[in-house]
Write an enzyme that holds these catalytic residues in place. Sequence first.
Site, short mmCIF file in Angstrom:
data_model
loop_
_atom_site.label_atom_id
_atom_site.label_comp_id
_atom_site.label_asym_id
_atom_site.label_seq_id
_atom_site.Cartn_x
_atom_site.Cartn_y
_atom_site.Cartn_z
N VAL A 1 0.84 -1.21 0.00
CA VAL A 1 0.00 0.00 0.00
C VAL A 1 0.87 1.26 0.00
O VAL A 1 0.66 2.18 -0.81
CB VAL A 1 -0.95 0.01 1.22
CG1 VAL A 1 -1.87 1.22 1.16
CG2 VAL A 1 -1.78 -1.28 1.28
N GLU B 1 -10.67 5.04 5.69
CA GLU B 1 -11.47 4.41 4.63
C GLU B 1 -10.83 3.12 4.11
O GLU B 1 -11.52 2.13 3.84
CB GLU B 1 -11.63 5.40 3.46
CG GLU B 1 -12.52 4.93 2.35
CD GLU B 1 -13.94 4.62 2.83
OE1 GLU B 1 -14.64 5.55 3.20
OE2 GLU B 1 -14.32 3.42 2.83
N ILE C 1 -13.60 0.08 -1.85
CA ILE C 1 -15.04 0.34 -1.68
C ILE C 1 -15.24 1.46 -0.64
O ILE C 1 -14.73 1.35 0.47
CB ILE C 1 -15.78 -0.93 -1.17
CG1 ILE C 1 -15.61 -2.08 -2.17
CG2 ILE C 1 -17.24 -0.64 -0.91
CD1 ILE C 1 -16.22 -3.38 -1.67
N GLU D 1 -2.34 -10.37 4.30
CA GLU D 1 -1.69 -9.66 5.40
C GLU D 1 -0.26 -10.20 5.56
O GLU D 1 0.07 -11.28 5.07
CB GLU D 1 -2.46 -9.91 6.70
CG GLU D 1 -3.85 -9.29 6.71
CD GLU D 1 -3.83 -7.79 6.48
OE1 GLU D 1 -3.23 -7.06 7.28
OE2 GLU D 1 -4.40 -7.34 5.48
N ASP E 1 -8.72 -10.99 10.15
CA ASP E 1 -8.81 -9.72 9.41
C ASP E 1 -10.28 -9.34 9.19
O ASP E 1 -10.66 -8.18 9.39
CB ASP E 1 -8.07 -9.89 8.07
CG ASP E 1 -8.16 -8.67 7.18
OD1 ASP E 1 -7.36 -7.74 7.38
OD2 ASP E 1 -9.04 -8.64 6.29
N LYS F 1 -12.41 -6.04 10.55
CA LYS F 1 -13.19 -5.15 9.66
C LYS F 1 -14.66 -5.10 10.10
O LYS F 1 -15.28 -4.03 10.07
CB LYS F 1 -13.08 -5.63 8.22
CG LYS F 1 -11.69 -5.45 7.63
CD LYS F 1 -11.55 -6.22 6.34
CE LYS F 1 -10.21 -5.97 5.66
NZ LYS F 1 -9.94 -6.92 4.57
N GLY G 1 -5.29 -5.16 -2.51
CA GLY G 1 -4.36 -4.90 -3.60
C GLY G 1 -3.94 -3.43 -3.60
O GLY G 1 -4.58 -2.58 -2.99
#
Length: 432
Positions: A17, A132, A139, A193, A204, A208, A305
């Site tokens: 990221v 976000e 999304i 991860e 994970d 979330k 991704g």
Amino acid sequence: MSRDAVINVGLMGLGVVGGGVASALLREPSLVAARAGCPVRLRKVLVRDVSRPRDVELPPGVLTADAEDILGDPEIDILVEVMGGSDPAADYFRRAILSGKHVVTANKEVMAKEGAELMALARANRVSLLFEASVGGGIPIVGCLMNELAANGVSSIRTIINGTTNYILTRMAHQRTAFADALAEAQGLGYAEADPTNDVEGIDAAYKLTVLATLAYGCRFRPEDVFRQGISGLEPQDFRYAQEFGYSIKSLAIADTGGGGVQLRVYPALVPSENMLANVNGVYNAVEVDGDLCGRVLFHGMGAGRGPTTSAVLGDLAETARLVRDNAAPGGLRELSDGLGVRSIDELQTRYYIRLIVADRAGVLAQIAKALGDCDISIASVLQKDADVETQSAEIVIMTHPARESSVQRALLDIGGLPPVRRVGNMIRIEE
Ligand code: NAP
Ligand code: HSE
């Protein structure tokens, strides 16, 4: 801040990221600047190992292994954290917030474990904390729950929210790929991860779901509130039998209300093949929010991704930079209450798929049916599969009518103790 000022960013993490965020800021600075209304500059980038080769070239002096170069720099306005894990990220956030820095993060673990306190701290210090990218990759679900959908009483959130597991399940179901190979592919694509156990065991997704439920219900939930089961117990025949019965296997994360509380659960489930969630494949995620005003709203997009996650981080960064430029008060952080309780998984009422490996002889099915009947579980259909002449065993697949989870758990213990039952192959909940 004056309109021609530059906003300085300290980026923590330069992996999948962080590499995407750094590259966008360096190669196309106008993208974020146009939305922020002023130039946004990458001032420092924190990694663990500065000697590692990187797929993004940084200007000299930008890379550091010392967090103080970001936390102690008064010129840095915004901390963008994409390292992962709650330690040391949570401490870095606290220090940043207390010194007036705004925070943008993709870190669902820290937001699930300490989000409520960090949001309160940010509110008290009048800085922004946006996350976000922590749920659903590209999304835009976090901002929607905080803002556009905030007026709704939410009855349920049904999701596929981990890209790695959805990728693995899709490959196993459609291409019959072995679990380990599908996981290796997901890792190669940058979806998993750092420790893929977090993906595979539903950790994970539980983080979330904790974040989504906290925002949707305005209450503080914790990862321990989520009933969690991973996908590692699924066997190739489960996919075959599911298909024969007209179902797909998907790892779902669900929050729903009822009985005065919220039930939070993550597990692989049988979903009817024509259902929307059954057709969310590969790295795609889906989030369906059922609100009293909006009705059912569906979000669908890539959940992991570099590209999708960078999109979410940069959106938050642009919004934060605009706020800094305008010297405006941060919005969107709702005060949380302890109002709603958590309902135990024992109270779940649904249909079940049960696969048993049994001795292939007369009268076995009758014993199993009795054990189920004794626990008030009614059978909807039964299949006997794959008799093995050598071991004289057979596989029996039972689909039940709606039953209570606690009864099914009790029945499975009883059935597992029956002499002709060699093994309980699997129990999978059905989500219609
Ligand atoms: P990653 O590829 O493993 O990269 C992590 C980066 O953080 C590396 O550059 C690493 O430094 C650095 N780092 C880790 N711990 C550090 C520490 N204690 N001090 C300094 N630097 C540290 O991870 P990622 O996939 O980019 O994920 C980052 C975050 O985004 C995680 O919270 C993850 O859950 C979240 N996220 C990821 C995705 C995805 O698709 N990958 C999607 C949404 C959200 P070195 O390079 O020196 O090791
Ligand atoms: N490992 C996570 C996933 C990254 O596969 O969904 C996105 O949060």
